[in-house]
Motif scaffolding. Structure first.
Motif, PDB file in Angstrom:
ATOM      1  N   VAL A 203       0.817  -1.209   0.000  1.00 43.29           N
ATOM      2  CA  VAL A 203       0.000   0.000   0.000  1.00 43.29           C
ATOM      3  C   VAL A 203       0.851   1.259   0.000  1.00 43.29           C
ATOM      4  O   VAL A 203       0.637   2.178  -0.788  1.00 43.29           O
ATOM      5  N   ASP A 204       1.849   1.318   0.877  1.00 49.06           N
ATOM      6  CA  ASP A 204       2.658   2.530   0.986  1.00 49.06           C
ATOM      7  C   ASP A 204       3.987   2.415   0.255  1.00 49.06           C
ATOM      8  O   ASP A 204       4.847   3.269   0.403  1.00 49.06           O
ATOM      9  N   GLY A 205       4.194   1.358  -0.491  1.00 43.24           N
ATOM     10  CA  GLY A 205       5.264   1.306  -1.467  1.00 43.24           C
ATOM     11  C   GLY A 205       6.660   1.081  -0.972  1.00 43.24           C
ATOM     12  O   GLY A 205       7.612   1.410  -1.664  1.00 43.24           O
ATOM     13  N   CYS A 206       6.856   0.525   0.218  1.00 44.44           N
ATOM     14  CA  CYS A 206       8.212   0.357   0.724  1.00 44.44           C
ATOM     15  C   CYS A 206       8.921  -0.846   0.127  1.00 44.44           C
ATOM     16  O   CYS A 206      10.056  -0.764  -0.281  1.00 44.44           O
ATOM     17  N   GLN A 207       8.272  -1.956   0.108  1.00 43.23           N
ATOM     18  CA  GLN A 207       8.940  -3.160  -0.351  1.00 43.23           C
ATOM     19  C   GLN A 207       7.939  -4.013  -1.110  1.00 43.23           C
ATOM     20  O   GLN A 207       6.738  -3.791  -1.051  1.00 43.23           O
ATOM     21  N   LYS A 208       8.462  -4.981  -1.819  1.00 41.62           N
ATOM     22  CA  LYS A 208       7.592  -5.881  -2.573  1.00 41.62           C
ATOM     23  C   LYS A 208       7.667  -7.274  -1.967  1.00 41.62           C
ATOM     24  O   LYS A 208       8.672  -7.672  -1.383  1.00 41.62           O
ATOM     25  N   ASP A 209       6.572  -7.990  -2.090  1.00 41.51           N
ATOM     26  CA  ASP A 209       6.558  -9.398  -1.736  1.00 41.51           C
ATOM     27  C   ASP A 209       5.805 -10.140  -2.833  1.00 41.51           C
ATOM     28  O   ASP A 209       5.387  -9.539  -3.833  1.00 41.51           O
ATOM     29  N   TYR A 210       5.646 -11.429  -2.665  1.00 43.15           N
ATOM     30  CA  TYR A 210       5.090 -12.263  -3.731  1.00 43.15           C
ATOM     31  C   TYR A 210       3.891 -13.041  -3.213  1.00 43.15           C
ATOM     32  O   TYR A 210       3.916 -13.598  -2.115  1.00 43.15           O
ATOM     33  N   VAL A 211       2.837 -13.042  -4.029  1.00 38.96           N
ATOM     34  CA  VAL A 211       1.580 -13.686  -3.674  1.00 38.96           C
ATOM     35  C   VAL A 211       1.155 -14.567  -4.840  1.00 38.96           C
ATOM     36  O   VAL A 211       1.348 -14.208  -6.007  1.00 38.96           O
ATOM     37  N   CYS A 212       0.560 -15.711  -4.518  1.00 33.91           N
ATOM     38  CA  CYS A 212       0.084 -16.620  -5.557  1.00 33.91           C
ATOM     39  C   CYS A 212      -1.437 -16.539  -5.655  1.00 33.91           C
ATOM     40  O   CYS A 212      -2.137 -16.587  -4.637  1.00 33.91           O
ATOM     41  N   PHE A 213      -1.932 -16.384  -6.879  1.00 33.35           N
ATOM     42  CA  PHE A 213      -3.365 -16.407  -7.158  1.00 33.35           C
ATOM     43  C   PHE A 213      -3.697 -17.715  -7.873  1.00 33.35           C
ATOM     44  O   PHE A 213      -2.986 -18.117  -8.801  1.00 33.35           O
ATOM     45  N   ASP A 214      -4.766 -18.344  -7.452  1.00 25.81           N
ATOM     46  CA  ASP A 214      -5.292 -19.524  -8.137  1.00 25.81           C
ATOM     47  C   ASP A 214      -6.620 -19.119  -8.763  1.00 25.81           C
ATOM     48  O   ASP A 214      -7.620 -18.921  -8.060  1.00 25.81           O
ATOM     49  N   PHE A 215      -6.644 -18.959 -10.093  1.00 23.01           N
ATOM     50  CA  PHE A 215      -7.818 -18.458 -10.796  1.00 23.01           C
ATOM     51  C   PHE A 215      -8.645 -19.603 -11.373  1.00 23.01           C
ATOM     52  O   PHE A 215      -8.097 -20.607 -11.844  1.00 23.01           O
ATOM     53  N   VAL A 216      -9.960 -19.424 -11.346  1.00 22.19           N
ATOM     54  CA  VAL A 216     -10.882 -20.268 -12.099  1.00 22.19           C
ATOM     55  C   VAL A 216     -11.161 -19.542 -13.414  1.00 22.19           C
ATOM     56  O   VAL A 216     -11.316 -18.317 -13.414  1.00 22.19           O
ATOM     57  N   PRO A 217     -11.191 -20.231 -14.561  1.00 21.16           N
ATOM     58  CA  PRO A 217     -11.471 -19.537 -15.830  1.00 21.16           C
ATOM     59  C   PRO A 217     -12.729 -18.682 -15.736  1.00 21.16           C
ATOM     60  O   PRO A 217     -13.730 -19.081 -15.130  1.00 21.16           O
TER      61      PRO A 217
ATOM     62  N   HIS B 168     -16.165 -16.811 -16.252  1.00 25.69           N
ATOM     63  CA  HIS B 168     -17.459 -17.123 -16.841  1.00 25.69           C
ATOM     64  C   HIS B 168     -18.409 -15.974 -16.526  1.00 25.69           C
ATOM     65  O   HIS B 168     -18.324 -15.344 -15.472  1.00 25.69           O
ATOM     66  N   HIS B 169     -19.301 -15.689 -17.473  1.00 24.09           N
ATOM     67  CA  HIS B 169     -20.264 -14.597 -17.324  1.00 24.09           C
ATOM     68  C   HIS B 169     -19.527 -13.303 -16.972  1.00 24.09           C
ATOM     69  O   HIS B 169     -18.622 -12.884 -17.686  1.00 24.09           O
ATOM     70  N   ASN B 170     -19.895 -12.673 -15.845  1.00 20.50           N
ATOM     71  CA  ASN B 170     -19.255 -11.437 -15.385  1.00 20.50           C
ATOM     72  C   ASN B 170     -18.476 -11.680 -14.096  1.00 20.50           C
ATOM     73  O   ASN B 170     -18.332 -10.779 -13.269  1.00 20.50           O
ATOM     74  N   VAL B 171     -17.954 -12.889 -13.935  1.00 21.95           N
ATOM     75  CA  VAL B 171     -17.365 -13.312 -12.664  1.00 21.95           C
ATOM     76  C   VAL B 171     -15.981 -13.908 -12.898  1.00 21.95           C
ATOM     77  O   VAL B 171     -15.779 -14.685 -13.836  1.00 21.95           O
ATOM     78  N   ILE B 172     -15.024 -13.515 -12.046  1.00 20.36           N
ATOM     79  CA  ILE B 172     -13.728 -14.190 -11.953  1.00 20.36           C
ATOM     80  C   ILE B 172     -13.617 -14.727 -10.530  1.00 20.36           C
ATOM     81  O   ILE B 172     -13.677 -13.962  -9.564  1.00 20.36           O
ATOM     82  N   ARG B 173     -13.468 -16.022 -10.399  1.00 19.96           N
ATOM     83  CA  ARG B 173     -13.294 -16.623  -9.080  1.00 19.96           C
ATOM     84  C   ARG B 173     -11.811 -16.908  -8.845  1.00 19.96           C
ATOM     85  O   ARG B 173     -11.102 -17.341  -9.763  1.00 19.96           O
ATOM     86  N   TYR B 174     -11.367 -16.674  -7.629  1.00 18.58           N
ATOM     87  CA  TYR B 174      -9.944 -16.847  -7.327  1.00 18.58           C
ATOM     88  C   TYR B 174      -9.772 -17.119  -5.836  1.00 18.58           C
ATOM     89  O   TYR B 174     -10.672 -16.905  -5.028  1.00 18.58           O
ATOM     90  N   ARG B 175      -8.605 -17.593  -5.490  1.00 14.83           N
ATOM     91  CA  ARG B 175      -8.183 -17.610  -4.094  1.00 14.83           C
ATOM     92  C   ARG B 175      -6.727 -17.176  -4.035  1.00 14.83           C
ATOM     93  O   ARG B 175      -5.972 -17.333  -5.001  1.00 14.83           O
ATOM     94  N   LYS B 176      -6.346 -16.616  -2.904  1.00 17.15           N
ATOM     95  CA  LYS B 176      -5.038 -15.981  -2.773  1.00 17.15           C
ATOM     96  C   LYS B 176      -4.252 -16.655  -1.663  1.00 17.15           C
ATOM     97  O   LYS B 176      -4.784 -16.929  -0.583  1.00 17.15           O
TER      98      LYS B 176
END
Length: 614
Positions: free
Chosen positions: A341-355, A357-365
């Motif tokens: 948020v305040d831009g000091c450092q970066k880290d890494y996060v994994c997203f698991d996306f479901v393809p 459909h319609h107007n929806v993107i499903r994911y977990r982080k």
């Protein structure tokens, strides 16, 4: 006789000395207060030494009262009177003080805290004491981030100096062996043209600690390059409800800071990112666009081929922004670099996306990690291993209606905390409605438009028909109109998302639905745009995240032309629009005759017409 008198006087003097000694012995000043302190009192620089029993210019401690080991109220004996001093421990380097003038008490009265301090005014201005032997502390709890700022000093110049290169930088270096680097921050000032009080320079501050007073967040600093004591120490102020500003004192006093916007020196800050990360992969093309994240206070999400930019608004006029950069992708998992948020450092996060459909993107982080190894960051163990879980969802900001999974004309009964009510959309009808005599009124749930994309709910609908079987209630409008924008099946539950532009609480609503019989459907509407894990089709109150539950039974009449349709959402990717079907039969007159045959018959047709006209 004289010897007896001398012995009595000696005995009384010994008792008095023992009494005084016992009072002194009971008052041992705590170690946290023992130091040499600098303060600015009555316009003068003041040095105060406090040891185990004495305080400069206040005398010897004779009584003490401690509250929560941070507030100490002490009585000091100075010549023939007593001082009451209350010291508030803010940090190991900062004290704040209030006190009374020297108080006289009777010779037979004991100098207790209650007696001497009864005239202590708790609303008087606090005096700030800074330790001359300060111990720097980590700055993260005081100030963490990188900001571009515009500043104003009410006593040096008018207006606000806004330079794009003016910057506050307070960042931690994880794992560094030089701890002092995490105990300092820099403010880079830039001169603004035409403003004489502004200057170019970098000021380095050492953090002395922080404390809270209600929602005000104070922190004290020391200028590492300043030898003058009155210019060395400063106080800063932040507020949890107004994090777009930081206030600062221009003297070594914290009592001049009342609010962040009315401080002697004020910084209007804008978070900036300290690092630039090059993307290493691409997101699916159908992800691009504007979305909302229902898992983060309906945050605004902008997605392009390589970035996800999420902005959420904790309060009116405030925002916090996080940027995710695509680094590596394998199967449904995408490792992304997160610029905080305040831009000091970066880290890494994994997203698991479901393809999508319609107007929806499903994911977990997954969990955020400092490493950039895909096999570590995107290991399945990095996702929360809960017994019950569901995907979070992104919803299109400007959704396109789709065919509803539940269609038809239903009579429903409802139960819940927020029931459907009779109302007039738009406030006033265009013309007076005729009076109708109804033999039966029901609650109506209809999806009857040609495309079956709009749900219309009428809480009090007239079911009467005329002598031809036609509905007589043709003038009333529905109480609720909402478009279906997405549905799917997850955890053996069918979910539906609807969009209502006029909903005052949330334009998006989540539903759980289920077919209970050939012509019965059960549905439960959530309080907001996402459904709780505990919510099912019978949920009706807030304990399960639901607003209302409806039990519907189909009642299509002859002239309604409202066919029933149901889809449990097992395959949300297939196209199931309500198209017009053209049937082709095995024999057709026009199929068996060519265009030339038509030309043969046309002259014959003309001759017949001419003959008849004669």
């Amino acid at each position: 006789m004289a010897s007896i008198l001398h012995k009595s006087i000696y005995l009384l003097f010994s008792i008095f000395i023992c009494t005084i000694s016992s009072i002194y012995a009971d008052c041992t000043i705590p170690v946290v207060l023992r130091n040499t302190w600098f303060s600015f009192e009555n316009g003068k620089q003041t040095i105060t030494d406090i040891n185990a029993s004495e305080m400069t210019a206040r005398g010897v401690c004779v009584n003490i009262k401690a509250d929560y080991h941070v507030n100490y109220t002490m009585v000091f004996r100075y010549t023939n009177c007593y001082y009451c001093v209350k010291l508030i421990v803010r940090t190991v380097n900062v004290l704040e003080k209030i006190e009374t003038p020297c108080v006289d008490i009777g010779p037979d009265e004991e100098p207790t805290v209650e007696r001497v301090c009864k005239g202590l005014n708790p609303d008087q201005s606090l005096t700030t004491l800074f330790s001359e032997n300060s111990v720097p502390v980590n700055c993260r709890s005081s100030l963490e981030g990188v900001w571009q700022f515009a500043y104003q000093n009410r006593f040096r110049f008018t207006g606000e100096c806004n330079h794009p290169d003016a910057q506050i930088k307070s960042c931690q270096t994880a794992g560094t062996q030089f701890l002092i680097t995490n105990q300092k921050f820099n403010i880079t000032y830039r001169k603004c043209p035409g403003m004489s009080g502004t200057f170019d320079g970098v000021v380095e501050f050492s953090c002395l600690g922080h404390w809270f007073v209600d929602k005000n967040h104070f922190f004290a600093v020391a200028n590492t390059k300043e030898s003058r004591k009155d210019e060395r120490y400063r106080c800063f102020l932040k507020n949890r409800d107004d994090d777009l500003y930081i206030g600062a004192s221009i003297t070594p006093q914290c009592n001049t800071l009342k609010t962040v916007e009315k401080s002697p020196e004020r910084y209007r800050i804008n978070p900036v990112k300290a690092e630039v990360v090059e993307p290493g992969c691409r997101l699916p093309q159908n992800f691009s666009g504007n979305w909302i994240n229902t898992a983060n206070i309906d945050a605004d999400v902008v997605i392009n081929e390589t970035h996800i930019i999420e902005t959420y608004y904790p309060d009116e006029g405030r925002f916090r922004r996080t940027i995710y950069v695509c680094r590596e992708q394998r199967d449904t998992r995408v490792m992304m670099a997160r610029l905080t948020v305040d831009g000091c450092q970066k880290d890494y996060v994994c997203f698991d996306f479901v393809p999508q459909h319609h107007n929806v993107i499903r994911y977990r982080k997954g969990l955020a990690m400092i490493q950039s190894n895909f096999h570590t960051v995107c290991s399945w163990v990095q996702f929360k291993n809960q017994v019950r879980w569901r995907y979070d969802i992104f919803l299109k900001k400007d959704p396109t209606p789709i065919r509803c999974p539940v269609a038809g004309k239903f009579n429903f009964t409802q139960r819940g905390d927020v029931k459907f009510e009779t109302r007039i959309l738009g406030g006033v009808t265009l013309s007076p409605r005729p009076n109708l005599y109804c033999k039966l009124n029901i609650s109506d749930f209809s999806v009857c438009d040609v495309d079956q994309k709009t749900i219309q709910i009428k809480e009090n609908y007239c079911l009467s028909v005329d002598y031809l079987g036609r509905p007589v209630d043709i003038y009333s409008d529905p109480d609720y109109k909402m478009n279906c924008i997405g549905y799917w099946k997850e955890n053996l539950k069918s979910y539906l998302i609807t969009y209502d532009e006029l909903d005052p609480f949330s334009k998006y609503r989540c539903w759980v639905y289920q077919r209970a019989d050939l012509n019965r459907v059960l549905m439960s509407q959530a309080l907001g745009p996402y459904c709780d894990l505990k919510q099912d089709v019978t949920s009706w109150n807030y304990t399960e995240g639901a607003a209302v539950a409806v039990e519907m039974e189909e009642y299509e009449r002859e002239r309604d032309q409202c066919p029933m349709h149901f889809d449990d959402g097992s395959d949300p990717w297939s196209t199931k629009e309500n198209y017009i079907k053209v049937f082709s039969f095995s024999y057709s007159f026009w199929r068996g005759n060519s265009a030339s045959t038509i030309h043969v018959f046309i002259p014959l047709y003309i001759l017949v017409v001419v003959y008849l006209l004669k």
